[in-house]
Write a protein that holds these residues in place. Structure first.
Motif, PDB file in Angstrom:
ATOM      1  N   MET A   6      31.705  48.226  53.153  1.00 13.44           N
ATOM      2  CA  MET A   6      32.022  46.863  54.276  1.00 13.44           C
ATOM      3  C   MET A   6      33.502  47.314  54.868  1.00 13.44           C
ATOM      4  N   GLU A   7      33.571  46.614  56.253  1.00 13.15           N
ATOM      5  CA  GLU A   7      34.527  46.844  56.819  1.00 13.15           C
ATOM      6  C   GLU A   7      34.839  45.281  56.984  1.00 13.15           C
ATOM      7  N   ILE A   8      36.341  45.150  56.795  1.00 20.65           N
ATOM      8  CA  ILE A   8      36.758  43.217  57.196  1.00 20.65           C
ATOM      9  C   ILE A   8      37.548  43.484  57.670  1.00 20.65           C
ATOM     10  N   LYS A   9      37.977  42.529  59.802  1.00 19.87           N
ATOM     11  CA  LYS A   9      39.178  42.876  60.463  1.00 19.87           C
ATOM     12  C   LYS A   9      39.518  41.497  60.187  1.00 19.87           C
ATOM     13  N   VAL A  10      41.325  42.077  60.279  1.00 21.61           N
ATOM     14  CA  VAL A  10      41.585  40.840  60.349  1.00 21.61           C
ATOM     15  C   VAL A  10      41.599  40.518  62.201  1.00 21.61           C
ATOM     16  N   LEU A  11      41.862  39.351  62.582  1.00 25.39           N
ATOM     17  CA  LEU A  11      41.870  38.830  63.974  1.00 25.39           C
ATOM     18  C   LEU A  11      42.747  37.979  64.210  1.00 25.39           C
ATOM     19  N   GLY A  12      44.144  38.297  65.111  1.00 26.94           N
ATOM     20  CA  GLY A  12      44.801  38.110  65.354  1.00 26.94           C
ATOM     21  C   GLY A  12      46.087  38.968  65.895  1.00 26.94           C
ATOM     22  N   PRO A  13      47.390  37.337  66.498  1.00 32.33           N
ATOM     23  CA  PRO A  13      48.491  38.152  67.790  1.00 32.33           C
ATOM     24  C   PRO A  13      49.259  38.789  66.761  1.00 32.33           C
ATOM     25  N   GLY A  14      49.111  38.490  65.423  1.00 33.19           N
ATOM     26  CA  GLY A  14      50.860  39.369  64.528  1.00 33.19           C
ATOM     27  C   GLY A  14      51.394  38.032  64.058  1.00 33.19           C
ATOM     28  N   CYS A  15      51.069  37.136  64.247  1.00 34.89           N
ATOM     29  CA  CYS A  15      51.500  35.700  63.825  1.00 34.89           C
ATOM     30  C   CYS A  15      51.483  36.343  62.756  1.00 34.89           C
ATOM     31  N   ALA A  16      52.552  35.118  61.754  1.00 36.85           N
ATOM     32  CA  ALA A  16      52.798  35.125  60.222  1.00 36.85           C
ATOM     33  C   ALA A  16      51.747  34.448  60.210  1.00 36.85           C
ATOM     34  N   LYS A  17      50.979  33.682  59.962  1.00 32.79           N
ATOM     35  CA  LYS A  17      49.743  33.587  59.158  1.00 32.79           C
ATOM     36  C   LYS A  17      48.813  34.883  59.198  1.00 32.79           C
ATOM     37  N   CYS A  18      48.174  35.361  60.316  1.00 36.10           N
ATOM     38  CA  CYS A  18      47.613  36.885  60.963  1.00 36.10           C
ATOM     39  C   CYS A  18      47.608  37.423  59.667  1.00 36.10           C
ATOM     40  N   LYS A  19      49.655  38.173  58.870  1.00 33.38           N
ATOM     41  CA  LYS A  19      50.098  38.735  58.332  1.00 33.38           C
ATOM     42  C   LYS A  19      49.867  38.606  57.227  1.00 33.38           C
ATOM     43  N   THR A  20      50.041  37.175  56.625  1.00 38.18           N
ATOM     44  CA  THR A  20      49.485  36.576  55.553  1.00 38.18           C
ATOM     45  C   THR A  20      48.372  37.303  54.513  1.00 38.18           C
ATOM     46  N   THR A  21      47.470  36.889  56.312  1.00 37.34           N
ATOM     47  CA  THR A  21      45.593  37.610  55.589  1.00 37.34           C
ATOM     48  C   THR A  21      45.416  38.623  55.076  1.00 37.34           C
ATOM     49  N   TYR A  22      46.420  39.236  56.234  1.00 40.30           N
ATOM     50  CA  TYR A  22      46.369  40.807  55.781  1.00 40.30           C
ATOM     51  C   TYR A  22      46.478  41.230  54.808  1.00 40.30           C
ATOM     52  N   ASN A  23      47.483  40.822  54.068  1.00 40.20           N
ATOM     53  CA  ASN A  23      47.987  41.219  53.610  1.00 40.20           C
ATOM     54  C   ASN A  23      47.467  40.410  52.135  1.00 40.20           C
ATOM     55  N   VAL A  24      46.611  39.363  52.025  1.00 41.32           N
ATOM     56  CA  VAL A  24      45.926  38.660  50.800  1.00 41.32           C
ATOM     57  C   VAL A  24      44.646  39.306  50.618  1.00 41.32           C
ATOM     58  N   ILE A  25      44.104  39.650  52.226  1.00 43.58           N
ATOM     59  CA  ILE A  25      42.952  41.246  51.547  1.00 43.58           C
ATOM     60  C   ILE A  25      42.926  42.226  51.200  1.00 43.58           C
ATOM     61  N   GLU A  26      44.741  42.579  51.531  1.00 50.04           N
ATOM     62  CA  GLU A  26      44.763  44.218  51.482  1.00 50.04           C
ATOM     63  C   GLU A  26      45.174  43.852  49.333  1.00 50.04           C
ATOM     64  N   LYS A  27      45.880  42.825  49.049  1.00 53.10           N
ATOM     65  CA  LYS A  27      45.859  43.041  48.517  1.00 53.10           C
ATOM     66  C   LYS A  27      44.862  43.256  46.827  1.00 53.10           C
ATOM     67  N   VAL A  28      43.869  42.158  47.106  1.00 50.82           N
ATOM     68  CA  VAL A  28      42.642  41.969  46.553  1.00 50.82           C
ATOM     69  C   VAL A  28      41.150  43.083  46.247  1.00 50.82           C
ATOM     70  N   ILE A  29      41.671  44.054  47.438  1.00 49.43           N
ATOM     71  CA  ILE A  29      41.239  45.399  47.689  1.00 49.43           C
ATOM     72  C   ILE A  29      42.017  46.161  46.344  1.00 49.43           C
ATOM     73  N   LYS A  30      43.013  46.887  46.866  1.00 48.54           N
ATOM     74  CA  LYS A  30      43.547  47.375  45.802  1.00 48.54           C
ATOM     75  C   LYS A  30      43.556  47.131  44.746  1.00 48.54           C
ATOM     76  N   GLU A  31      43.578  45.733  43.682  1.00 47.42           N
ATOM     77  CA  GLU A  31      43.680  45.444  43.024  1.00 47.42           C
ATOM     78  C   GLU A  31      42.477  45.439  41.839  1.00 47.42           C
ATOM     79  N   ASN A  32      41.129  45.443  43.068  1.00 43.59           N
ATOM     80  CA  ASN A  32      39.891  45.535  42.265  1.00 43.59           C
ATOM     81  C   ASN A  32      39.235  47.007  43.165  1.00 43.59           C
ATOM     82  N   ASN A  33      40.213  47.588  43.276  1.00 44.77           N
ATOM     83  CA  ASN A  33      39.542  49.181  43.908  1.00 44.77           C
ATOM     84  C   ASN A  33      38.681  49.730  44.181  1.00 44.77           C
TER      85      ASN A  33
END
Length: 78
Positions: free
Chosen positions: A1-28
């Motif tokens: 599976m591949e997930i892409k976070v699209l955005g110019p690097g704003c705070a919301k974009c960074k938060t979105t990336y971090n939330v997804i990354e956290k779920v991926i890591k926590e669920n291996n």
């Protein structure tokens, strides 16, 4: 599976990336997570608002920051 976070690097974009990354890591999960900040590539997904979340080349969310539960639903684990 591949997930892409699209955005110019704003705070919301960074938060979105971090939330997804956290779920991926926590669920291996075996998921490739990437950031896309190239305007031309974002336009190719026909989005007008960011952040946007693309799962296996299909736009699943746009214009909002997902919660951990939202991400789990997108990944089919919640």
């Amino acid at each position: 599976m591949e997930i892409k976070v699209l955005g110019p690097g704003c705070a919301k974009c960074k938060t979105t990336y971090n939330v997804i990354e956290k779920v991926i890591k926590e669920n291996n999960l075996d998921v490739k997570l990437t950031k896309v900040d190239d305007i031309m590539e974002m336009v190719s997904y026909n989005i007008m608002t960011t952040p946007a979340v693309v799962v296996d080349e299909v736009v699943k969310m746009k214009g909002q920051v997902p919660t951990e539960n939202d991400v789990k639903k997108l990944l089919g684990i919640g």
